[in-house]
Design an enzyme around this catalytic site. Structure first.
Site, PDB file in Angstrom:
ATOM      1  N   ASP A 122      -3.837  -8.095   5.324  1.00 17.03           N
ATOM      2  CA  ASP A 122      -2.672  -8.966   5.172  1.00 17.03           C
ATOM      3  C   ASP A 122      -2.678 -10.070   6.235  1.00 17.03           C
ATOM      4  OD1 ASP A 122      -2.272  -6.656   6.771  1.00 17.03           O
ATOM      5  OD2 ASP A 122      -0.112  -6.863   6.723  1.00 17.03           O
ATOM      6  N   TYR A 124      10.333  -0.158   8.594  1.00 22.17           N
ATOM      7  CA  TYR A 124       8.963  -0.508   8.984  1.00 22.17           C
ATOM      8  C   TYR A 124       8.437   0.493  10.017  1.00 22.17           C
ATOM      9  CZ  TYR A 124       4.916  -3.394   9.865  1.00 22.17           C
ATOM     10  OH  TYR A 124       3.624  -3.844   9.959  1.00 22.17           O
ATOM     11  N   ASP A 158       1.756  -6.349  14.170  1.00 25.26           N
ATOM     12  CA  ASP A 158       2.684  -5.568  13.336  1.00 25.26           C
ATOM     13  C   ASP A 158       3.892  -5.016  14.117  1.00 25.26           C
ATOM     14  OD1 ASP A 158       1.349  -5.876  10.918  1.00 25.26           O
ATOM     15  OD2 ASP A 158       0.121  -4.101  11.192  1.00 25.26           O
ATOM     16  N   HIS A 212      -5.264  -8.600  14.738  1.00 29.60           N
ATOM     17  CA  HIS A 212      -5.266  -7.391  13.902  1.00 29.60           C
ATOM     18  C   HIS A 212      -6.078  -7.683  12.647  1.00 29.60           C
ATOM     19  CE1 HIS A 212      -4.103  -3.857  11.825  1.00 29.60           C
ATOM     20  NE2 HIS A 212      -2.966  -4.250  11.307  1.00 29.60           N
ATOM     21  N   HIS A 272      -0.932  -0.252  14.717  1.00 27.48           N
ATOM     22  CA  HIS A 272      -1.178   1.034  14.087  1.00 27.48           C
ATOM     23  C   HIS A 272      -2.628   1.213  13.653  1.00 27.48           C
ATOM     24  CE1 HIS A 272      -1.124  -0.429   9.707  1.00 27.48           C
ATOM     25  NE2 HIS A 272      -1.052  -1.505  10.469  1.00 27.48           N
ATOM     26  N   HIS A 316       5.061  -9.910  10.766  1.00 26.26           N
ATOM     27  CA  HIS A 316       5.898  -9.790   9.565  1.00 26.26           C
ATOM     28  C   HIS A 316       7.360  -9.972   9.969  1.00 26.26           C
ATOM     29  CE1 HIS A 316       2.634  -8.025   7.181  1.00 26.26           C
ATOM     30  NE2 HIS A 316       2.423  -7.168   8.161  1.00 26.26           N
ATOM     31  N   GLU A 357      -6.296  -5.984   9.707  1.00 24.65           N
ATOM     32  CA  GLU A 357      -5.878  -5.564   8.365  1.00 24.65           C
ATOM     33  C   GLU A 357      -5.739  -6.803   7.478  1.00 24.65           C
ATOM     34  OE1 GLU A 357      -2.542  -2.839   8.181  1.00 24.65           O
ATOM     35  OE2 GLU A 357      -3.090  -2.253   6.128  1.00 24.65           O
ATOM     36  N   HIS A 369       0.809  -1.231   0.000  1.00 25.15           N
ATOM     37  CA  HIS A 369       0.000   0.000   0.000  1.00 25.15           C
ATOM     38  C   HIS A 369       0.844   1.284   0.000  1.00 25.15           C
ATOM     39  CE1 HIS A 369       0.311   0.206   4.385  1.00 25.15           C
ATOM     40  NE2 HIS A 369      -0.585  -0.705   4.620  1.00 25.15           N
TER      41      HIS A 369
END
Ligand code: FEO
Length: 408
Positions: free
Chosen positions: A86, A195, A167, A82, A148, A228, A84, A28
């Site tokens: 991904d 990151y 994250d 989380h 985040h 990640h 999101e 993104h």
């Protein structure tokens, strides 16, 4: 039948079952030069628990890794730290295939999951600080709102001393190695900084509070397992120290020069300005936007004390690549920076004024009105550029000394 992918054993009963995305180069808008991983974790016990899932196209890899140690239908509990995509892109499909008896998320996580996906079954809400018994293990949930996303949550597996940190403490780095100490230190900390700069920097005050809270809780921890990149097992102190410094973003004797150029005039100015800064003992990172990305700019800015913007004037405006990069950087809320703008122009010369306005809008303190050169810089113009760099260098050195004095 043998599985095309295998789970990686982390402890007697915890496995990494994520996916490696070697190909991704744009996450993104964040240039991911080294790819990434989507980490998911499987905890085996009286109840089998899957912590997070992966991006939708990696569903088969996730399921294959799970299948290498347990029949996916034997997953009893799914924990979502989380929402999101991904980490949840294949969640509805995984739920259909595994039909877990419990799905656990934070209150904000439940809301966000329902906003992403329809027809989800009941979701059990984990309270902030709540300790939940799942078969023979216990998970404690710690909300990390806005780190985040509003739903971001840590979960801590007491029996194995693992902090699943989603994250946080992560990085975009595809590798076959699963642990921090198996990766070259330069790569590891560069990608961790990149990151942080591109994902977490806007929330630095919250990062500082969270670090203090986690320290106070003093959870015994053998592994920090993010969503990640590698799993931290060797030196938590070091990555926590980096997070502490990045979240404070103290003024440093480093400068970033970001520029673009039409006919190499602004480029020539950037080079002489860099020389002037360097002569004052300032370490300079030049970010040419024709070959570097906005993510590189954010990374360079994380540890800088000065930001200089070089833009030609195009149709009475700042050059569009600079506008893009500065809008991106403004959103990341960098702090404690002085700055100035410069650039070549043909007849109207508004570029520098526009860049000054953009710097001020992101809270950078301007220490110069800006330097403009018409058309092509001659030697005396480049000498002026070098002096301009020297002036900013003197100012930065003075600010850094004052800031160090104040913190003694
Ligand atoms: Fe890796 Fe915020 O998702």
């Amino acid at each position: 039948m043998p599985s095309p992918f295998e789970a990686v054993k982390l402890t007697d009963r915890v496995y990494w079952v994520g996916a490696i995305d070697w190909e991704i180069r744009n996450f993104h808008g964040y240039a991911t030069d080294r790819g990434t991983t989507y980490n998911a974790y499987l905890v085996l016990g009286e109840k089998n628990i899957l912590v997070d899932t992966v991006k939708a196209p990696f569903h088969d890899e996730l399921m294959a890794r799970i299948s290498s140690v347990v029949d996916p239908e034997k997953i009893d509990v799914l924990v979502s730290n989380h929402s999101e995509m991904d980490h949840t892109g294949c969640l509805p499909r995984v739920l259909r295939e595994t039909r877990p008896e419990r799905i656990i998320a934070s209150a904000m996580g439940e809301k966000a999951l329902r906003a992403h996906f329809t027809d989800l079954p009941e979701i059990e809400v984990a309270k902030d600080g709540g300790r939940i018994e799942i078969g023979d293990v216990h998970l404690t949930f710690l909300e990390t709102r806005m780190l985040h996303w509003p739903d971001s949550t840590f979960s801590y597996l007491e029996e194995e001393k693992i902090l699943f940190s989603q994250d946080a403490f992560g990085m975009h780095l595809a590798s076959t190695e699963r642990y921090d100490d198996e990766i070259d230190d330069g790569v590891l900390y560069y990608e961790a900084a990149k990151y942080y700069a591109n994902i977490l920097m806007p929330y630095s005050p919250l990062v500082a509070k969270l670090l203090a809270k986690v320290k106070e809780m003093s959870l015994p921890c053998d592994l920090i397992a993010p969503d990640h990149g590698p799993i931290w097992r060797s030196d938590f102190g070091r990555i926590c120290e980096h997070y502490e410094r990045w979240s404070a973003q103290p003024m440093t004797g480093k400068a970033v020069i970001v520029y673009d150029t039409m006919w190499h005039s602004t480029e020539a100015m950037a080079h002489s300005i860099s020389d002037g800064l360097s002569a004052k003992g300032i370490s300079v990172n030049v970010v040419p936007l024709q070959s570097a990305t906005r993510a590189d700019l954010a990374t360079a800015t994380l540890e800088a004390g000065a930001l200089l913007v070089g833009t030609p004037t195009l149709n009475n405006e700042m050059f569009p690549t600079l506008a893009d990069a500065l809008v991106y950087l403004k959103g990341l809320k960098p702090r404690n920076l002085i700055g100035a703008a410069f650039g070549s122009y043909g007849w109207s010369g508004e570029g520098v004024k526009r860049a000054n306005a953009a710097l001020e809008a992101m809270g950078v303190e301007l220490v110069h009105d800006g330097l403009k050169v018409q058309y092509v810089p001659e030697d005396d113009d480049l000498v002026a550029c070098r002096e301009f760099g020297g002036e900013i260098g003197d100012e930065l050195a003075k600010r850094v000394a004052a800031s160090e004095e104040a913190t003694k």
